[in-house]
Design an enzyme around this catalytic site. Structure first.
Site, short mmCIF file in Angstrom:
data_model
loop_
_atom_site.label_atom_id
_atom_site.label_comp_id
_atom_site.label_asym_id
_atom_site.label_seq_id
_atom_site.Cartn_x
_atom_site.Cartn_y
_atom_site.Cartn_z
N GLY A 185 -11.56 14.32 -9.99
CA GLY A 185 -12.24 14.23 -11.31
C GLY A 185 -11.73 12.93 -11.83
O GLY A 185 -11.08 12.12 -11.20
N ILE A 214 -10.65 9.69 -14.44
CA ILE A 214 -9.36 9.24 -14.98
C ILE A 214 -8.89 9.80 -16.16
O ILE A 214 -9.65 10.15 -17.08
CB ILE A 214 -9.50 7.86 -15.40
CG1 ILE A 214 -9.92 6.89 -14.05
CG2 ILE A 214 -8.21 7.38 -15.83
CD1 ILE A 214 -10.31 5.48 -14.29
N GLY A 215 -7.67 10.59 -15.88
CA GLY A 215 -7.13 11.15 -17.22
C GLY A 215 -7.20 12.56 -17.27
O GLY A 215 -6.57 13.52 -17.90
N GLY A 256 -6.08 15.11 -15.08
CA GLY A 256 -4.87 15.79 -14.97
C GLY A 256 -4.56 16.20 -13.18
O GLY A 256 -4.06 16.96 -13.04
N LYS A 257 -5.31 15.26 -12.36
CA LYS A 257 -5.42 15.67 -11.04
C LYS A 257 -3.98 15.67 -10.45
O LYS A 257 -3.46 16.48 -9.83
CB LYS A 257 -5.94 14.52 -10.16
CG LYS A 257 -7.65 14.55 -10.67
CD LYS A 257 -8.13 13.42 -9.90
CE LYS A 257 -7.76 12.03 -10.29
NZ LYS A 257 -8.08 11.45 -11.56
N THR A 258 -3.07 14.67 -10.81
CA THR A 258 -1.81 14.60 -10.27
C THR A 258 -0.72 15.71 -10.97
O THR A 258 -0.03 16.22 -10.08
CB THR A 258 -0.95 13.12 -10.70
OG1 THR A 258 -1.89 11.97 -9.91
CG2 THR A 258 0.09 13.03 -10.03
N GLU A 293 -2.17 9.37 -4.65
CA GLU A 293 -2.85 8.37 -4.12
C GLU A 293 -1.92 7.16 -5.11
O GLU A 293 -1.22 7.26 -6.03
CB GLU A 293 -4.43 8.28 -4.95
CG GLU A 293 -4.46 8.17 -6.51
CD GLU A 293 -5.75 8.08 -6.96
OE1 GLU A 293 -6.68 7.41 -6.25
OE2 GLU A 293 -6.06 8.45 -8.08
N ASP A 306 -4.07 14.73 -4.51
CA ASP A 306 -4.71 14.40 -5.75
C ASP A 306 -5.90 13.38 -5.93
O ASP A 306 -6.17 12.92 -6.81
CB ASP A 306 -3.62 13.81 -6.86
CG ASP A 306 -2.86 12.27 -6.51
OD1 ASP A 306 -3.48 11.97 -5.77
OD2 ASP A 306 -2.13 11.98 -7.38
N GLU A 327 -3.90 1.11 -18.21
CA GLU A 327 -5.14 1.69 -18.62
C GLU A 327 -5.20 1.71 -20.01
O GLU A 327 -6.48 2.43 -20.67
CB GLU A 327 -4.86 3.13 -18.21
CG GLU A 327 -4.75 3.79 -16.75
CD GLU A 327 -4.33 5.41 -16.69
OE1 GLU A 327 -4.62 5.63 -15.37
OE2 GLU A 327 -4.06 5.53 -17.76
#
Length: 215
Positions: A11, A13-14, A16-18, A35, A86, A147
């Site tokens: 998905g 940036i930002g 919530g993958k991690t 990553e 992630d 970011e």
């Protein structure tokens, strides 16, 4: 595909993958693959001047993700140890197609094709998506210095690119289940019930016949 469960979360940036990868990894006792982001020495410069620093940034990510996945394949997947990541390396073409000029993009495609020819595909993909307002809010909350110069227009284009990519991915790989999570209405960090719903979907796919995970 890998014979052992290999779940990738993707998905923009930002989204919530991690955070989700950490929670599912702890719950399922799967190895967590994260990553490399902040270690990229070009990323801050990239957000300041995309045109100038895009190739260096994308090549750093490609080489590091290739090495990570190569190690994961040897040390975990081929040893029958499940993994949750992630990211997946296929995201590289999403970013490169958006940021690289055509001459450099063609060179990048050739390098990408060579490096990823034998890389394992995930056998489950979780796709997190959200509105621009939600993405900007979460980026602000986590407060990464590199970011802070992300332009909303770039983030909006990236989210659209992800949506297109995921539609194409499902058409190309109908054998790989994709769990779509709307980040505007699902907050698995703040609300345990939302996390449980995601977890139950993942378990339902994991409990399908073993043939689901055969190569």
């Amino acid at each position: 595909m890998a014979e052992v469960p290999f779940i990738a979360i993707e998905g923009p940036i930002g989204v919530g993958k991690t955070s989700l990868a950490k929670k599912l990894s702890a719950r399922l006792q799967f190895h967590l693959l994260k990553e490399i982001v902040e270690e990229n020495p070009f990323l801050g410069k990239f957000y300041d001047d995309i045109a100038e620093w895009s190739f260096q940034t994308e090549m750093f990510f490609l080489c590091n993700r290739f090495k990570q996945l190569e190690d994961i394949d040897k040390k975990y997947l081929k040893q029958q140890k499940p993994v949750i990541a992630d990211y997946h390396i296929s995201k590289n073409m999403i970013f490169a197609s958006r940021t690289l000029p055509e001459d450099k993009l063609e060179k990048y495609r050739q390098i990408y094709a060579i490096l990823t020819e034998d890389m394992p595909l995930p056998n489950m993909l979780i796709y997190l998506h959200a509105s621009l307002d939600t993405l900007l809010e979460r980026i602000a909350c986590r407060g990464r210095d590199i970011e802070q110069n992300i332009q909303p227009s770039y983030l909006m284009q990236l989210a659209a690119d992800y949506a297109t990519f995921m539609d194409e991915f499902e058409k190309m790989h109908p054998e790989i289940p994709v769990i779509r999570i709307d980040g505007d209405h699902c907050d698995f960090v703040q609300h345990q019930d939302d996390l449980e719903q995601i977890f139950n979907q993942v378990i339902a796919h994991l409990n399908k016949p073993a043939a689901t995970f055969e190569s």
